[in-house]
Motif scaffolding. Structure first.
Motif, PDB file in Angstrom:
ATOM      1  N   SER A 100       0.810  -1.229   0.000  1.00  0.00           N
ATOM      2  CA  SER A 100       0.000   0.000   0.000  1.00  0.00           C
ATOM      3  C   SER A 100       0.837   1.271   0.000  1.00  0.00           C
ATOM      4  N   PHE A 101       2.082   1.202   0.500  1.00  0.00           N
ATOM      5  CA  PHE A 101       2.849   2.423   0.725  1.00  0.00           C
ATOM      6  C   PHE A 101       4.046   2.572  -0.203  1.00  0.00           C
ATOM      7  N   ASP A 102       4.154   1.693  -1.185  1.00  0.00           N
ATOM      8  CA  ASP A 102       5.202   1.851  -2.197  1.00  0.00           C
ATOM      9  C   ASP A 102       4.751   1.165  -3.480  1.00  0.00           C
ATOM     10  N   ASP A 103       4.652   1.931  -4.537  1.00  0.00           N
ATOM     11  CA  ASP A 103       4.124   1.397  -5.798  1.00  0.00           C
ATOM     12  C   ASP A 103       5.001   0.297  -6.374  1.00  0.00           C
ATOM     13  N   CYS A 104       6.273   0.242  -5.978  1.00  0.00           N
ATOM     14  CA  CYS A 104       7.192  -0.763  -6.520  1.00  0.00           C
ATOM     15  C   CYS A 104       7.349  -1.958  -5.591  1.00  0.00           C
TER      16      CYS A 104
ATOM     17  N   ARG B  26       7.407  -3.978  -1.592  1.00  0.00           N
ATOM     18  CA  ARG B  26       8.213  -3.923  -0.378  1.00  0.00           C
ATOM     19  C   ARG B  26       9.709  -4.015  -0.678  1.00  0.00           C
ATOM     20  N   ALA B  27      10.071  -4.737  -1.727  1.00  0.00           N
ATOM     21  CA  ALA B  27      11.488  -4.893  -2.064  1.00  0.00           C
ATOM     22  C   ALA B  27      12.122  -3.553  -2.384  1.00  0.00           C
ATOM     23  N   PHE B  28      11.374  -2.681  -3.039  1.00  0.00           N
ATOM     24  CA  PHE B  28      11.937  -1.402  -3.473  1.00  0.00           C
ATOM     25  C   PHE B  28      11.497  -0.238  -2.591  1.00  0.00           C
ATOM     26  N   THR B  29      10.994  -0.560  -1.407  1.00  0.00           N
ATOM     27  CA  THR B  29      10.725   0.489  -0.421  1.00  0.00           C
ATOM     28  C   THR B  29      12.059   1.056   0.048  1.00  0.00           C
ATOM     29  N   CYS B  30      12.216   2.359  -0.069  1.00  0.00           N
ATOM     30  CA  CYS B  30      13.498   2.991   0.265  1.00  0.00           C
ATOM     31  C   CYS B  30      13.641   3.161   1.772  1.00  0.00           C
TER      32      CYS B  30
ATOM     33  N   CYS C  94      17.339   0.405  -0.869  1.00  0.00           N
ATOM     34  CA  CYS C  94      16.009  -0.188  -0.741  1.00  0.00           C
ATOM     35  C   CYS C  94      16.078  -1.391   0.192  1.00  0.00           C
ATOM     36  N   ASN C  95      14.908  -1.868   0.571  1.00  0.00           N
ATOM     37  CA  ASN C  95      14.877  -3.084   1.379  1.00  0.00           C
ATOM     38  C   ASN C  95      15.566  -4.236   0.645  1.00  0.00           C
ATOM     39  N   LEU C  96      15.448  -4.262  -0.677  1.00  0.00           N
ATOM     40  CA  LEU C  96      16.142  -5.277  -1.477  1.00  0.00           C
ATOM     41  C   LEU C  96      17.644  -5.209  -1.247  1.00  0.00           C
ATOM     42  N   ASP C  97      18.208  -4.011  -1.217  1.00  0.00           N
ATOM     43  CA  ASP C  97      19.657  -3.855  -0.998  1.00  0.00           C
ATOM     44  C   ASP C  97      20.042  -4.326   0.399  1.00  0.00           C
ATOM     45  N   SER C  98      19.199  -3.993   1.376  1.00  0.00           N
ATOM     46  CA  SER C  98      19.470  -4.427   2.743  1.00  0.00           C
ATOM     47  C   SER C  98      19.502  -5.947   2.823  1.00  0.00           C
TER      48      SER C  98
ATOM     49  N   ASP D 120       9.418  -9.206   2.055  1.00  0.00           N
ATOM     50  CA  ASP D 120       8.313  -8.476   2.684  1.00  0.00           C
ATOM     51  C   ASP D 120       8.584  -8.130   4.136  1.00  0.00           C
ATOM     52  N   MET D 121       9.878  -8.169   4.529  1.00  0.00           N
ATOM     53  CA  MET D 121      10.205  -7.872   5.924  1.00  0.00           C
ATOM     54  C   MET D 121      11.517  -7.106   5.986  1.00  0.00           C
ATOM     55  N   LEU D 122      11.707  -6.395   7.085  1.00  0.00           N
ATOM     56  CA  LEU D 122      12.989  -5.785   7.415  1.00  0.00           C
ATOM     57  C   LEU D 122      13.722  -6.780   8.311  1.00  0.00           C
ATOM     58  N   LEU D 123      14.860  -7.258   7.838  1.00  0.00           N
ATOM     59  CA  LEU D 123      15.583  -8.314   8.537  1.00  0.00           C
ATOM     60  C   LEU D 123      16.945  -7.804   8.986  1.00  0.00           C
ATOM     61  N   THR D 124      17.256  -8.016  10.241  1.00  0.00           N
ATOM     62  CA  THR D 124      18.540  -7.613  10.800  1.00  0.00           C
ATOM     63  C   THR D 124      19.249  -8.844  11.353  1.00  0.00           C
ATOM     64  N   VAL D 125      20.494  -9.037  10.923  1.00  0.00           N
ATOM     65  CA  VAL D 125      21.264 -10.208  11.337  1.00  0.00           C
ATOM     66  C   VAL D 125      22.642  -9.739  11.790  1.00  0.00           C
ATOM     67  N   PRO D 126      23.173 -10.268  12.901  1.00  0.00           N
ATOM     68  CA  PRO D 126      24.521  -9.858  13.336  1.00  0.00           C
ATOM     69  C   PRO D 126      25.587 -10.300  12.343  1.00  0.00           C
ATOM     70  N   LEU D 127      26.766  -9.674  12.455  1.00  0.00           N
ATOM     71  CA  LEU D 127      27.857  -9.931  11.511  1.00  0.00           C
ATOM     72  C   LEU D 127      28.240 -11.406  11.476  1.00  0.00           C
ATOM     73  N   ALA D 128      28.262 -12.060  12.634  1.00  0.00           N
ATOM     74  CA  ALA D 128      28.582 -13.482  12.694  1.00  0.00           C
ATOM     75  C   ALA D 128      27.354 -14.221  13.221  1.00  0.00           C
ATOM     76  N   PRO D 129      26.492 -14.714  12.349  1.00  0.00           N
ATOM     77  CA  PRO D 129      25.235 -15.320  12.818  1.00  0.00           C
ATOM     78  C   PRO D 129      25.430 -16.644  13.543  1.00  0.00           C
ATOM     79  N   GLY D 130      26.613 -17.263  13.391  1.00  0.00           N
ATOM     80  CA  GLY D 130      26.916 -18.463  14.170  1.00  0.00           C
ATOM     81  C   GLY D 130      26.190 -19.710  13.717  1.00  0.00           C
ATOM     82  N   ILE D 131      25.948 -19.862  12.423  1.00  0.00           N
ATOM     83  CA  ILE D 131      25.286 -21.068  11.897  1.00  0.00           C
ATOM     84  C   ILE D 131      26.339 -22.149  11.665  1.00  0.00           C
ATOM     85  N   ASP D 132      26.100 -23.340  12.176  1.00  0.00           N
ATOM     86  CA  ASP D 132      27.032 -24.462  12.023  1.00  0.00           C
ATOM     87  C   ASP D 132      26.626 -25.286  10.805  1.00  0.00           C
TER      88      ASP D 132
END
Length: 1085
Positions: free
Chosen positions: A98-102, A104-108, A123-127, A150-162
């Motif tokens: 609803s808030f960006d014609d392009c 969620r990926a291209f929401t600035c 954009c969220n795509l770049d993030s 469709d989300m804003l995702l924040t992950v630490p530098l070392a996510p620690g996945i084995d």
């Protein structure tokens, strides 16, 4: 580290303007937004059906990826073998927003990335690309990553996945609160971390069952990884009905459409707590149940594990305006690689009117635009006076909208301008909603413009029948389907005022109602398929570079230390280079300041260099083509406006291919050097010449000078850095092997001519070069550094012994002024490119002896500034540290302020008693056997400074502060601390001029490191002399033995040095050459 993708795919809805999104992906490749090694394949993939679902979109994208990889591998059919070592990233754009014609990926996002190679909107795509490439996927095996946008995702530098021993499929989760989970999905796992079930909008008890010891639950965040084996099995289902309907091949084969979810129709079948019967029965209709049966057979044996990332966060981008505004005005979590800012990629005339907690992205706000906390403006060009209250979101408004906004009560509203295409007719449509409005709730229970619909109808006179057809069910009458927004009018052009009246009080609204009813109107639901995403992205680009042009003016005219190179790269990538060139021409020609104009010309050179796109040869090179002579002549004469105009006209002839672009760039740097020379020559006012007794005819005036060691701060003395930033250099005057190695002598002769003789290493050496000048034209090449005798010719002109240009012939000038001509001899015991300041010190020696031989006297301060002048006339550039080091005795620090006229002030550094001898015992010179090419180093340093690369600006600060620390260490007599300053100085030199450490020199320094407090190549580096501060005294023989045992060092030699506390000597000696004293041995006069 970064993940290296084989393919990156972006899926979009059918009819979603796939070509525009393909262009966006390619733009990110060009500007370096896809990691150090961008993927060979970037693909925007259109869903074959309108409602395919994330599962169908994943299968279709996987097929497209496999097909392209198969083609690249030389296969004629799709081969699943190509997935074995491939690393594939699939990003789903998902539904409309609803808030960006392009979407969620291209929401600035309100983010600037100063360190990015190219400046661009984030954009969220770049993030998400940054998160996946540089954080989440690092270290994962080959396979397929799928990520929603469709989300804003924040992950630490070392996510620690084995990833050790990983098999099957892995979902990524982030910890979240149980309250948040009520409206989202969560994973239920066993003790081994294997997924048992996926619970969506579960009951409180179900959610509690998923909670960990800290009370948080693992939220589904839209990210899943398929191993190569699992991806192969998933791909194999694309030929089995009804799953074939998920792909474009199914569409082309006439298969009926099917809608599948990635998580509930594909991933869920691998959950440990799921039975085949329960899974298959959970499908909606028969075709989905059939598809689930196929997927169960193909995938259920793969283990489904979960990785929940501590300190990660997930924020789904809902259709709530309040949530959206909050997400753009609150700072992201500490783990984020992004840093939100109040103003991003925007020009704001009065930033003080933007309250904290507001956000402006990709905007041009001219005049007084006041923005309250909790409001967001994106992609707008507005002209004040305007006042925007709290709780607002404004997007896509042009300057022409501003009059309608003035005086309008803007509070808690969402106002958007849209690019719409109705068949082939492009038009602009404006929509207006309230921050608290819900799109889909029935009108009887909902609001419009934050008030009940009944109040809205009463205030405006609008009736339900104006918005919904009579046959529309009551429960379907909602904001989403209300035909509120005027699109076309039979007689009049529509504008922003045609929706803003919906906010007006009843008295005003009545006047607008008839016009509104006469317009053809559409609902948001009807507008969505007509949104022109390509036009919207294009408008954002245009606005970005329009504010970018304002940034160019702001940075240059404000003399800011901000780099314009990232913006330049983007302008070239996106085809906006002509607009940027025009702005730079305008700034250069109208600034009325040579320093600003010089930097603008350097920026033009950068644009031309970027346009060559890495082709056409080296950036540095000659810049004296006659085609540019008219423009250069105007600049030399002081006509900057005319010069810039001529440069621009000539530039147009050099734009057709990379080689010409680079040659044009070199000439722009040549033009910039003209303006630098004019700025530096302001130092002439600090040259004071008095009268002295004229030595007898034939008597030599001989000057012998020490060399110099730069202990810290070098490069900060280089124009334009020295007068734009300010400089400080610690220098030491030194004897090399017990003598002053640089010298000159001058005598008057009867013949009215100039005899210019370059000797070997001493006054008694054979002549290497000998010239005789009898006409003024013989001096014309004084400004060509490589011309024979250029330095000596420039010295005659700069000391005004000879006037050039002049109507009076050279011989007449010499007879009338001095009763004859002059003979000049110069020598240096130092090899070419030694790094010990030879050329500048030699220039000082020549000028000192020439002044004296001509019956003039100049102080040391005057000589320092006179050499600056000479080197600018000679066009070699260079700074002031060499002559300070060689003409001022002992240990000292030279300084220049960030201002014009350029003045150098020298302070002698007092050292403790006996410390000078300590230095003599611990300092050694090592000749590396390598000759440096300082000319190109200087060009690179000046180029990087004018580009204001952050590394260059920070390094200039560090050079000056290190010089002051070194001076303090010398005052204290602290040898180890001086050594630390030397080591730090060498790192700073390498930062300022990368490539100045030849491999053999690096090996030499490594070998010597255990034995020294510090070491540094003298001067600009690249070769010449290395000076070392040894830990033990008198180590010449010891170091020689160490280096002699080291392979690959070439012809090195070690020399003793002593601090020269007396300084250069000026002697008048007899006319018989045999009686002349050796430099430094005669009587000073």
């Amino acid at each position: 580290m970064a993940a290296e993708w084989s393919v990156v795919l972006l899926t979009c809805q059918r009819g979603g303007c796939v070509s525009a999104f393909q262009r966006e992906l390619e733009a990110r490749r060009l500007r370096g937004g896809l990691g150090p090694r961008p993927p060979p394949l970037l693909l925007a993939v259109e869903d074959p059906w309108a409602r395919l679902g994330s599962g169908g979109a994943t299968l279709n994208a996987l097929l497209v990826a496999a097909e392209h990889l198969s083609a690249r591998a030389g296969c004629t059919v799709v081969s699943s073998d190509v997935l074995r070592e491939a690393r594939i990233l699939i990003l789903h754009m998902g539904r409309d927003f609803s808030f960006d014609d392009c979407g969620r990926a291209f929401t600035c996002l309100p983010v600037e990335e100063p360190g990015a190679p190219a400046e661009a909107l984030v954009c969220n795509l770049d993030s998400l690309l940054g998160t996946m490439t540089h954080r989440l996927c690092v270290g994962s095996p080959p396979g397929v990553w799928v990520c929603s946008t469709d989300m804003l995702l924040t992950v630490p530098l070392a996510p620690g996945i084995d990833w050790d021993g990983f098999q099957g499929v892995r979902v990524i989760a982030v910890p979240g609160s149980q309250v948040y989970a009520r409206n989202h999905g969560v994973y239920l796992t066993d003790e081994q971390g294997l997924v048992c079930d996926i619970i969506y909008k579960g009951t409180e008890a179900q959610i509690q069952q998923c909670a960990g010891p800290d009370g948080t639950v693992p939220l589904v965040c839209g990210v899943v990884f398929f191993s190569s084996d699992a991806a192969e099995q998933l791909l194999a289902t694309h030929v089995i009905p009804p799953l074939d309907a998920c792909t474009y091949m199914g569409l082309d084969s006439g298969a009926p459409p099917i809608q599948l979810s990635l998580f509930f129709d594909i991933v869920l079948c691998m959950a440990g707590g799921m039975t085949e019967e329960d899974f298959v029965k959970g499908g909606g209709d028969a075709s989905v149940r059939s598809a689930r049966s196929v997927l169960w057979t193909a995938l259920h044996t793969f283990p489904l594990s979960m990785a929940c990332i501590p300190d990660a966060s997930y924020d789904y981008m809902t259709t709530s305006a309040s949530d959206h505004i909050r997400s753009l005005t609150l700072l992201p979590g500490s783990a984020s690689h992004l840093r939100f800012c109040k103003t991003a990629h925007s020009h704001v005339d009065q930033p003080c009117l933007l309250e904290d907690g507001s956000s402006v992205t990709n905007c041009l706000l001219e005049g007084a635009v006041r923005l309250a906390a909790g409001s967001v403006i994106q992609h707008c060009h507005l002209q004040g006076p305007l006042e925007i209250g709290p709780g607002c979101l404004l997007s896509g408004l042009t300057a022409g909208s501003s009059p309608a906004l003035r005086g309008c009560p803007l509070r808690d509203i969402v106002l958007q301008g849209h690019h719409v295409r109705l068949h082939d007719l492009p038009c602009r449509v404006f929509t207006l909603t309230g921050r608290l409005d819900d799109w889909q709730s029935p009108a009887e229970e909902a609001t419009y413009l934050n008030a009940p619909w009944a109040e809205f109808f009463l205030r405006t006179g609008i009736r339900e029948g104006d918005l919904w057809d009579a046959e529309t069910p009551r429960r379907s009458r909602c904001l989403l389907s209300a035909r509120l927004f005027p699109v076309l009018h039979a007689c009049e052009a529509l504008g922003l005022e045609d929706v803003l009246w919906l906010l007006a009080p009843a008295a005003v609204a009545g006047k607008r109602l008839a016009r509104w009813r006469a317009a053809w109107r559409m609902s948001w639901q009807e507008l969505l398929p007509c949104l022109d995403k390509a036009a919207e992205l294009g408008a954002r680009r245009t606005l970005f570079f329009l504010q970018g042009q304002r940034k160019v003016r702001r940075v240059l005219l404000g003399r800011r230390d901000s780099s314009l190179l990232p913006l330049t790269r983007s302008a070239v990538h996106e085809g906006y280079h002509e607009a940027v060139l025009g702005t730079l021409d305008e700034v250069a020609s109208t600034a009325g300041d040579a320093g600003i104009a010089a930097r603008a010309l350097a920026c033009i050179a950068d644009v031309l260099g970027c346009m060559a796109r890495g082709e056409g040869g080296l950036r540095s090179g000659p810049a004296a083509n006659r085609e540019w002579a008219v423009a250069f002549g105007r600049l030399e004469s002081g006509d900057i406006t005319g010069g810039v105009r001529e440069l621009a006209a000539e530039r147009q002839k050099w734009m057709s291919r990379p080689a010409l672009l680079l040659r044009a760039a070199r000439h722009y740097e040549g033009a910039e050097q003209i303006l630098i020379r004019q700025a530096v020559m302001s130092s002439c006012q600090f040259v004071t010449v008095g009268q002295a007794e004229l030595p007898p005819l034939g008597h030599w005036v001989q000057v012998a000078c020490p060399a110099r060691l730069d202990l810290s701060g070098g490069w900060s003395d280089t124009p334009p850095i020295t007068y734009e930033h300010g400089g400080a250099v610690v220098d030491v005057a030194v004897l090399v092997d017990g003598c002053r190695p640089i010298g000159a002598r001058v005598r008057r002769i009867n013949e009215p001519e100039l005899r210019l003789v370059s000797l070997g290493g001493s006054p008694r050496s054979e002549a290497v070069v000998e010239l005789v000048c009898r006409e003024l034209e013989h001096l014309q090449d004084y400004c060509q550094p490589h011309a024979p005798g250029a330095l000596l010719k420039a010295a005659f002109i700069c000391t005004q012994v000879v006037q050039l240009p002049s109507q009076k012939p050279l011989q007449a000038q010499l007879r009338e002024g001095f009763g004859g001509g002059f003979e000049v001899h110069t020598w240096s015991k130092l090899p070419h490119g030694s790094g010990l300041g030879t050329s500048s010190i030699l220039a000082g020696a020549v000028m000192a002896s020439l002044y004296r031989a001509a019956g003039k006297a100049a102080s040391t301060e005057s000589l320092i500034h006179a050499v600056l002048h000479l080197e600018q006339r000679l066009t070699t550039g260079g700074g002031w540290q060499d002559q300070v080091g060689g003409l001022v005795p002992g240990i000292k620090i030279g300084r220049s302020k960030a201002q014009l006229p350029l003045r150098v002030e020298v302070e002698k550094i007092p050292v403790p008693s006996g410390f000078t001898q300590t230095l003599n015992d611990h300092l050694l010179l090592v000749y590396t056997g390598k000759t440096r090419l300082a000319r190109n180093l200087l060009q690179d340093v000046v180029r990087n400074w004018y580009a204001r690369l952050p590394s260059a600006v920070q390094n200039a600060d560090a050079l000056v502060s290190n010089a002051e620390e070194c001076a303090q260490a010398l005052r204290q007599g602290n040898l180890p601390l001086v050594g630390e300053c030397l080591d730090r100085y060498w790192q700073q030199k390498k930062c300022m001029a990368p490539g100045c450490e030849p491999r053999a020199v690096g090996r030499m320094m490594d070998v010597l490191r255990p034995y020294v407090y510090g070491q540094c190549l003298a001067g600009a580096g690249g070769g010449g002399f290395l000076y070392v501060l040894t830990k033990a005294p008198r180590q010449k023989e010891a170091l020689h033995q160490i280096l002699a045992k080291t392979e690959g060092l070439g012809n090195f030699s070690i020399h003793s040095i002593e601090v020269d506390t007396d300084g250069f000597s000026v002697e008048v000696v007899g006319c018989d050459q045999k009686d002349s004293a050796h430099p430094g041995e005669g009587r000073a006069v």
